[in-house]
Each structure stands twice: as C-alpha cells, then as structure tokens.
Design an enzyme around this catalytic site. Structure first.
Site, PDB file in Angstrom:
ATOM      1  N   CYS A   2       0.824  -1.198   0.000  1.00  0.00           N
ATOM      2  CA  CYS A   2       0.000   0.000   0.000  1.00  0.00           C
ATOM      3  C   CYS A   2       0.862   1.253   0.000  1.00  0.00           C
ATOM      4  O   CYS A   2       1.959   1.257   0.545  1.00  0.00           O
ATOM      5  CB  CYS A   2      -0.881   0.007   1.242  1.00  0.00           C
ATOM      6  SG  CYS A   2      -1.892  -1.468   1.387  1.00  0.00           S
ATOM      7  N   ARG A  27       4.828   0.171  -7.082  1.00  0.00           N
ATOM      8  CA  ARG A  27       4.838  -0.741  -5.940  1.00  0.00           C
ATOM      9  C   ARG A  27       3.730  -1.787  -6.014  1.00  0.00           C
ATOM     10  O   ARG A  27       3.724  -2.732  -5.231  1.00  0.00           O
ATOM     11  CB  ARG A  27       4.672   0.055  -4.635  1.00  0.00           C
ATOM     12  CG  ARG A  27       5.846   0.967  -4.345  1.00  0.00           C
ATOM     13  CD  ARG A  27       5.507   1.927  -3.224  1.00  0.00           C
ATOM     14  NE  ARG A  27       5.089   1.221  -2.017  1.00  0.00           N
ATOM     15  CZ  ARG A  27       5.918   0.702  -1.137  1.00  0.00           C
ATOM     16  NH1 ARG A  27       7.203   0.795  -1.319  1.00  0.00           N
ATOM     17  NH2 ARG A  27       5.459   0.086  -0.078  1.00  0.00           N
ATOM     18  N   TRP A  73      -3.061  -2.459  -1.597  1.00  0.00           N
ATOM     19  CA  TRP A  73      -2.755  -3.831  -2.005  1.00  0.00           C
ATOM     20  C   TRP A  73      -3.508  -4.687  -1.000  1.00  0.00           C
ATOM     21  O   TRP A  73      -3.191  -4.692   0.193  1.00  0.00           O
ATOM     22  CB  TRP A  73      -1.233  -4.050  -1.938  1.00  0.00           C
ATOM     23  CG  TRP A  73      -0.800  -5.473  -1.962  1.00  0.00           C
ATOM     24  CD1 TRP A  73      -0.576  -6.283  -0.891  1.00  0.00           C
ATOM     25  CD2 TRP A  73      -0.501  -6.257  -3.117  1.00  0.00           C
ATOM     26  NE1 TRP A  73      -0.167  -7.517  -1.310  1.00  0.00           N
ATOM     27  CE2 TRP A  73      -0.103  -7.535  -2.657  1.00  0.00           C
ATOM     28  CE3 TRP A  73      -0.526  -6.005  -4.492  1.00  0.00           C
ATOM     29  CZ2 TRP A  73       0.266  -8.553  -3.539  1.00  0.00           C
ATOM     30  CZ3 TRP A  73      -0.160  -7.029  -5.349  1.00  0.00           C
ATOM     31  CH2 TRP A  73       0.227  -8.274  -4.869  1.00  0.00           C
ATOM     32  N   ASN A  99      -1.548   2.065   6.315  1.00  0.00           N
ATOM     33  CA  ASN A  99      -0.695   0.955   5.872  1.00  0.00           C
ATOM     34  C   ASN A  99      -0.362   0.115   7.088  1.00  0.00           C
ATOM     35  O   ASN A  99      -0.161   0.670   8.172  1.00  0.00           O
ATOM     36  CB  ASN A  99       0.623   1.477   5.286  1.00  0.00           C
ATOM     37  CG  ASN A  99       0.458   1.958   3.869  1.00  0.00           C
ATOM     38  OD1 ASN A  99      -0.636   1.891   3.321  1.00  0.00           O
ATOM     39  ND2 ASN A  99       1.532   2.444   3.288  1.00  0.00           N
ATOM     40  N   GLY A 100      -0.253  -1.193   6.914  1.00  0.00           N
ATOM     41  CA  GLY A 100       0.104  -2.057   8.047  1.00  0.00           C
ATOM     42  C   GLY A 100      -1.007  -3.037   8.344  1.00  0.00           C
ATOM     43  O   GLY A 100      -1.943  -3.202   7.544  1.00  0.00           O
ATOM     44  N   GLU A 481      15.976 -24.905  -4.627  1.00  0.00           N
ATOM     45  CA  GLU A 481      15.595 -23.494  -4.759  1.00  0.00           C
ATOM     46  C   GLU A 481      16.834 -22.631  -5.038  1.00  0.00           C
ATOM     47  O   GLU A 481      16.792 -21.727  -5.882  1.00  0.00           O
ATOM     48  CB  GLU A 481      14.875 -23.028  -3.486  1.00  0.00           C
ATOM     49  CG  GLU A 481      14.569 -21.538  -3.404  1.00  0.00           C
ATOM     50  CD  GLU A 481      13.670 -21.018  -4.530  1.00  0.00           C
ATOM     51  OE1 GLU A 481      13.111 -21.823  -5.295  1.00  0.00           O
ATOM     52  OE2 GLU A 481      13.550 -19.777  -4.633  1.00  0.00           O
ATOM     53  N   LYS A 485      17.381 -20.228  -8.263  1.00  0.00           N
ATOM     54  CA  LYS A 485      17.701 -18.790  -8.149  1.00  0.00           C
ATOM     55  C   LYS A 485      18.958 -18.472  -8.951  1.00  0.00           C
ATOM     56  O   LYS A 485      19.008 -17.506  -9.701  1.00  0.00           O
ATOM     57  CB  LYS A 485      17.970 -18.392  -6.689  1.00  0.00           C
ATOM     58  CG  LYS A 485      16.832 -18.212  -5.785  1.00  0.00           C
ATOM     59  CD  LYS A 485      16.030 -16.952  -5.929  1.00  0.00           C
ATOM     60  CE  LYS A 485      14.898 -17.153  -6.881  1.00  0.00           C
ATOM     61  NZ  LYS A 485      13.687 -17.707  -6.357  1.00  0.00           N
ATOM     62  N   GLU A 488      18.351 -18.858 -12.801  1.00  0.00           N
ATOM     63  CA  GLU A 488      17.452 -17.919 -13.481  1.00  0.00           C
ATOM     64  C   GLU A 488      17.999 -16.510 -13.539  1.00  0.00           C
ATOM     65  O   GLU A 488      17.714 -15.778 -14.479  1.00  0.00           O
ATOM     66  CB  GLU A 488      16.041 -17.940 -12.885  1.00  0.00           C
ATOM     67  CG  GLU A 488      15.912 -17.365 -11.499  1.00  0.00           C
ATOM     68  CD  GLU A 488      14.497 -17.434 -10.950  1.00  0.00           C
ATOM     69  OE1 GLU A 488      13.540 -17.299 -11.718  1.00  0.00           O
ATOM     70  OE2 GLU A 488      14.356 -17.622  -9.734  1.00  0.00           O
ATOM     71  N   HIS A 504      25.563 -41.879  -7.956  1.00  0.00           N
ATOM     72  CA  HIS A 504      24.821 -42.717  -8.910  1.00  0.00           C
ATOM     73  C   HIS A 504      24.890 -42.163 -10.328  1.00  0.00           C
ATOM     74  O   HIS A 504      23.980 -42.388 -11.120  1.00  0.00           O
ATOM     75  CB  HIS A 504      23.370 -42.888  -8.443  1.00  0.00           C
ATOM     76  CG  HIS A 504      23.274 -43.605  -7.134  1.00  0.00           C
ATOM     77  ND1 HIS A 504      23.517 -44.955  -7.011  1.00  0.00           N
ATOM     78  CD2 HIS A 504      23.022 -43.148  -5.887  1.00  0.00           C
ATOM     79  CE1 HIS A 504      23.384 -45.301  -5.740  1.00  0.00           C
ATOM     80  NE2 HIS A 504      23.093 -44.216  -5.039  1.00  0.00           N
ATOM     81  N   LYS A 602       6.793 -12.612 -14.628  1.00  0.00           N
ATOM     82  CA  LYS A 602       6.488 -12.715 -13.196  1.00  0.00           C
ATOM     83  C   LYS A 602       5.304 -13.655 -12.965  1.00  0.00           C
ATOM     84  O   LYS A 602       5.283 -14.400 -11.999  1.00  0.00           O
ATOM     85  CB  LYS A 602       6.186 -11.319 -12.642  1.00  0.00           C
ATOM     86  CG  LYS A 602       5.912 -11.278 -11.152  1.00  0.00           C
ATOM     87  CD  LYS A 602       7.171 -11.542 -10.351  1.00  0.00           C
ATOM     88  CE  LYS A 602       6.921 -11.717  -8.878  1.00  0.00           C
ATOM     89  NZ  LYS A 602       7.989 -12.483  -8.215  1.00  0.00           N
TER      90      LYS A 602
HETATM   91  C1  F6R Z   1      11.319 -18.385  -9.418  1.00  0.00           C
HETATM   92  C2  F6R Z   1       9.924 -18.032  -9.533  1.00  0.00           C
HETATM   93  C3  F6R Z   1       9.009 -18.997 -10.208  1.00  0.00           C
HETATM   94  C4  F6R Z   1       7.636 -19.019  -9.528  1.00  0.00           C
HETATM   95  C5  F6R Z   1       6.662 -19.882 -10.338  1.00  0.00           C
HETATM   96  C6  F6R Z   1       5.317 -19.966  -9.693  1.00  0.00           C
HETATM   97  O1  F6R Z   1      12.049 -17.378  -8.773  1.00  0.00           O
HETATM   98  O2  F6R Z   1       9.498 -16.980  -9.135  1.00  0.00           O
HETATM   99  O3  F6R Z   1       9.553 -20.275 -10.264  1.00  0.00           O
HETATM  100  O4  F6R Z   1       7.781 -19.508  -8.236  1.00  0.00           O
HETATM  101  O5  F6R Z   1       6.527 -19.373 -11.640  1.00  0.00           O
HETATM  102  O6  F6R Z   1       4.707 -18.712  -9.602  1.00  0.00           O
HETATM  103  P1  F6R Z   1       3.524 -18.452  -8.603  1.00  0.00           P
HETATM  104  O7  F6R Z   1       4.064 -18.587  -7.217  1.00  0.00           O
HETATM  105  O8  F6R Z   1       3.069 -17.053  -8.903  1.00  0.00           O
HETATM  106  O9  F6R Z   1       2.472 -19.479  -8.891  1.00  0.00           O
END
Ligand code: F6R
Length: 607
Positions: A2, A27, A73, A99-100, A481, A485, A488, A504, A602
């Site tokens: 927010c 934001r 938000w 906000n909060g 994970e 990271k 990507e 293996h 995203k």
């Molecule tokens: C990696 C990443 C993606 C998401 C995936 C699922 O950093 O962000 O692997 O985790 O695309 O996205 P959501 O969580 O939005 O379903």
C-alpha cells in the site's frame, strides 16, 4: 504494497495527491482513493482497479488544498471499492488511510459494535477509523483521541487522518510501517515512500515508531505516544527517483531480499492470536485439520520447492502423509484421491495457469482445496475452498524471494497446526515450535547483516560456468531453490542433487575446481552430506558449505557461510537467504538485469 500520500498547502490538493499516487504505482496496488478537505466538507472518491479509474471518477473540479490518498494492495478483504481507502468512521468524524496490519481488529470491532459503531467494509482499517471516532467523541481532541486509540491498537500502522472540525491539519501516527513528512514553502507533504514527494521537496522528517505528527500548511509538530511534544530534525534526501523507488537498493530483488523479515513477521502476525495458531480467516477449524488423512501439495518453480519443504516438515512433525507435485504434472497424471484428503496449492501470483488447472482438477474430484497465495482476490484465491494469504506485499523482481519466505512461514504454521490437531506432539512442544518460528525474522536479519562476506565467494563463482548444490531432506529442497535462483538470474548452470545421489552418476561430472555447495542444517543428516562432499573433494571439487553455526565442517569445506541455529524443520527459512544473495551477487557481477531475467515473466498465465 500500500502507498500513502498527504498534502496540506495552498495549491489544489487533488492534483498533488493523484500525482503522488501515480509515482507509487510501481509498488503494485489493486484499488485507490483520495479524501479532500474543504472547510467542513470532506470529499471521498475511491475506485477498484487501476489509478486511471480513480482519475476518471475524480475528473470534475474538487475544491480543497488539504487531503490524503492511498493505493491499496489487498490484505484484509477483496480489492473492491468498499474496501479501498480512505475509510470513514460510522459517524463521519474521522477519515483516514492506513498501511500495516491491525492484529486485534476482531476484538476492536466487537468493542466498537457494542458501543454503537457500524462497519461497511471488511478491512482492519475501518476498526481504526471507528476507534479514533469513539475517542474523538469522548475527548473532543484529535491528539487525545490518537493517544487513547493507539494504546488499544496492536499491530503495525502508518495512519494519516482527517478529523472533522480541524480543516487545516492532518494527523499522522506511525508504528513500524514507513511514513515520512516533507517540508516545502507553506506546504507539507506526507508519504509512505520517498518517490511520492521527491519532485516537491528533499527536506524530510522520517517518523519513528510511537510518534504522532500534526501537519499544517508548511508546519509540523511532533508528539510521543503519550501526547508530549518532541523535537525532530529533518534530513536532506540525496537519492534520485530510480534509487528512491528501490529504497536506496540497486535492484528490486535486493530490496525484496531485505524485506523478508517483515514479510515473515506480517504473515505470522496474521495467523497467531494470543499465542496460538488461528486459521479461522481461512475457515480452517481444528476439527477440519484433525480429519485430514493426506495432503497433496502442488505448485510450480519456487512454489513447488516450498511445497517440497512443507512435505518434509508435515510428515516429520505432524506424521501425515504428503504427496508433493509440480502443478503441470499433477493435472495430467490422473491422480488418485481418497477420503479426507486436502489439496494445497502454493502460488505467489494466484494466477499461474498450471496451478489454477491443478486446483480445478482437485475440485473436480471433490477434494477440498486450500490455497496459499500472496495476491488477494486472484483466481486461485477466488476458486479455492480455503485461503491462507501470505503477507509479503507485492513482489516486483521476477525471481521470488520474499513471497517464498512468507510461503514457508505459512507452511510451518500449517504443519504445527496439523500436528497439534492430530496430537502428534504435546502442548509444550507446540509452544516450542511457535516460539522458534517467531524468532525467524530476527535470524534472517542477522544473516542479512553478514551479506558482504558472500560477495567474495560470488566473485569466484561468477567466472565459472557450472555449480552443483547438494543436501538431504529439507536441505535438498533448499538446494533445489538455490539452484533455481542462481540459474534464473545469473545464467550459470546450477544443478541440485539429493546428496546421496551424486555417486549414482553425476559424480562423473566432477573435475578439478568444480564448485559443489552443500546445504548443511540438519544435525542428523549433515555428517552424511559432509561425507558425500568429501567424495567429490577427493576428485578435485571446490567445496562450499552453508551450515548451521556449531556444525564442524571447516576441516572439510573450502568456504563456509554460517546461519544461526534454529529447530531442524525451520532451517530452510535461513539457509535459503545466502543462496538468494549468491544468485543476486553472481548475476549483478555478470552484468545481468537481475530484476528481469531473460525469457521469464512474473506471472506465468500460459500452460
Ligand atoms: C522463481 C519463480 C518462479 C515461480 C513460479 C510460480 O524465482 O518466481 O519459479 O515460483 O513461476 O509462480 P507463482 O508462485 O506465482 O504461482
């Protein structure tokens, strides 16, 4: 997250408020509103969706040189016009933006309803508006009303308030959520974030928790939480607009990595009430949890890795079988379901096409569904039977960090709640789990303080083309994970393996100086992983350890980064942080746009 703006001056307030809100659009938000004071008249205009809709509704001339604005938000309640800010008290004497999170909202609502106040939205903010009005009616003084009300509010807030009968001032109050006041010539600006007011002034007061401000046209007076006058000194902002949007960080990803303690804290606040887990917001009662015989946890990418960690933890502490699956596999696998099962979808965006289809698949089989989602009102949140929201705020960097941490926090609470409902451990252990979960934000902060030590290591890795990560149990899901990271955002080939699997086949890839990173947080498992690391070291590998403090790894590895001790199941919240930082540093050292890696979106809304 927010955004807040406020203005008291001699120019038309509407234009300044709308421009300020536009500068906070980056934001993320899902509704917006403004309130303008003109003598005794307060005009409130709100709209759901984009700011453009609000601008359309506010197209006509609105007189007034003092006002407040907000982009919301959604956290409590859907992103509708009713839930948008500003909110007004039932008697119309108080108009505010917030906000909060107000943690004791339900108690306050009950108290206020007993005292004749009604509610028209689902937000926690309306409780603050009515509470202030209750005390304003009693005291006739905005400052006294604020000091009385703030003593009753638990949680975090940046409040910006108009009181009827005080047409020339805006009051503000802050606890934890950011709030600044900018000084101009005969005009004063209020904002949650620097970019909103940067075009008008660089002279700002940063409000501290517990402070109250009375803002006039070109003046401001500060008070402590008891209403006693305090002195403050303004500072000059030297940032440009680009770094101001990122709170002074070079990238949104780094900003969001640093927002993780807050994201976890806010998420925990939302579900811990009087020292107990309370999932009533998701309509998940103890008896529902008790009846569950098996879970299917489903997600994509990082969300799948959270699910995998959750699977280990739930089986470990709640002793309930869990099947964890990629959403894209689940939907075509013709899954078998039994009685008393629950399908759990994990998704930051709530719009991922594969996860949404998996949810529909589970529902088509009559299986109850629970969504762990960050975006309120998203498709997955709307269609699931139960929703536990993460309170990470909007995530702008493509690679998830803070939403990941918030998802983990919800999963730990789910594991502990399930175990408790099932009687898998005693009440004392339940309290030990909850106490430790609440220490995680502080421990994440401790890791972030040492982040510079990962730069040197990153410089070494940035020149290489490959990296292996290994771990066992939850350390394996964290390794997955970490590899995602690093891949990507730095485009280095990083591959994670269950530590016992190297021999293996994969071990044939190890040659002199091949980096192998071991995640070592599990007391019962780390000697095994360490011995797998010795196997590759004897073939020339360069060993890096991400290890819990006190584990004896230094004689084996070439580099080690220690994370604070925690209970075994919760270590993934800590071990993932250095891996996110490694990915970030390696990516930036290779000159890449870490906020927007190539070929990625995203929200993946296609199959
Ligand atoms: C990696 C990443 C993606 C998401 C995936 C699922 O950093 O962000 O692997 O985790 O695309 O996205 P959501 O969580 O939005 O379903």
């Amino acid at each position: 997250m927010c955004g807040i703006v406020g203005f008291a001056g001699k120019r038309n307030a509407k234009d300044i408020l709308l421009q300020g809100l536009q500068r906070l659009e980056y934001r993320g938000y899902d509704s917006a509103g403004i309130a303008i004071q003109n003598g005794e008249q307060t005009t409130v205009i709100k709209a759901s969706g984009r700011l453009q809709s609000l601008m359309e509704k506010a197209k006509h001339e609105i007189q007034g040189t003092l006002g407040i604005g907000h982009t919301r938000w959604a956290t409590h309640g859907k992103p509708t016009e009713e839930n948008a800010h500003p909110h007004q008290s039932a008697d119309g004497s108080v108009t505010l933006v917030h906000n909060g999170i107000i943690e004791n909202e339900r108690e306050l609502r009950a108290f206020l309803m007993q005292n004749g106040f009604s509610f028209s939205s689902e937000t926690d903010t309306e409780a603050a508006a009515n509470l202030l009005a209750y005390h304003y009616q009693k005291t006739g003084s905005p400052l006294k009303a604020l000091t009385e009300a703030l003593h009753m509010i638990h949680g975090s807030y940046a409040l910006v308030i108009l009181f009827k009968g005080c047409p020339d001032v805006i009051f503000t109050a802050k606890k934890e959520s950011p709030l600044i006041i900018g000084m101009g010539a005969e005009e004063t600006f209020i904002a949650s974030d620097v970019p909103a007011i940067l075009p008008y002034t660089r002279r700002i007061y940063d409000m501290e928790s517990g402070e109250i401000a009375e803002v006039g046209r070109g003046s401001v007076h500060f008070y402590d939480k008891n209403g006693d006058h305090i002195e403050k000194t303004p500072t000059e902002i030297t940032w440009n607009i680009d770094s101001a949007e990122k709170d002074g960080f070079d990238h949104f990803m780094m900003k969001e990595i640093h927002e993780q303690p807050k994201a976890v804290r806010n998420t925990l606040y939302a579900y811990l009430k009087n020292g107990n887990i309370d999932f009533s917001k998701a309509n998940l009662t103890e008896s529902t949890l008790k009846s569950i015989q098996k879970l299917h946890i489903i997600g994509c990418g990082s969300a799948y890795h959270v699910g995998m960690t959750a699977g280990y933890v739930i089986e470990d502490i709640a002793r309930i079988p869990v099947r964890v699956e990629y959403a894209s596999e689940f939907r075509y696998r013709h899954p078998v379901f039994g009685e008393h099962e629950l399908a759990v979808m994990i998704s930051q965006s709530g719009e991922t096409a594969d996860s949404l289809s998996a949810l529909r698949e589970a529902k088509a089989h009559g299986v109850p569904t629970l969504a762990i989602v960050n975006v309120v009102g998203s498709s997955i949140a709307r269609e699931a039977d139960h929703v536990l929201y993460t309170h990470a705020g909007p995530e702008i960097a493509v690679a998830t960090t803070k939403a990941y941490s918030a998802q983990l926090a919800v999963c730990y609470l789910l594991a502990v709640a399930l175990g408790h409902a099932k009687g898998a451990f005693c009440d004392a252990k339940y309290q030990v789990f909850l106490d430790e979960i609440q220490k995680l934000p502080e421990k994440i902060e401790q890791i972030l303080e040492k982040k510079d030590s990962l730069r040197v290591l990153s410089a070494h890795l940035a020149s290489l083309e490959t990296l292996f990560l290994i771990g066992r149990g939850v350390d394996f899901s964290t390794a997955l994970e970490g590899a995602l990271k690093i891949k990507e955002i730095s485009y280095i080939h990083a591959e994670a393996y269950a530590a016992g699997e190297l021999k293996h086949g994969t071990i044939s890839l190890i040659e002199k100086e091949t980096p192998v990173l071991g995640v070592l947080t599990q007391k019962n498992l780390f000697p095994k992983t360490l011995s797998n690391m010795r196997e590759v070291k004897s073939r020339g590998a360069y060993l890096i350890g991400i290890a819990t403090e006190g584990f004896d790894v230094e004689n084996t590895v070439d580099e080690v980064f220690y994370i604070p001790e925690t209970l075994r199941p919760f270590a993934p919240s800590l071990s993932v942080i250095p891996l996110q930082l490694l990915g970030y540093y390696i990516g930036t050292m290779r000159g890449l746009d870490v906020d927007k890696p190539r070929n990625l979106a995203k929200s993946v809304t296609v199959e």
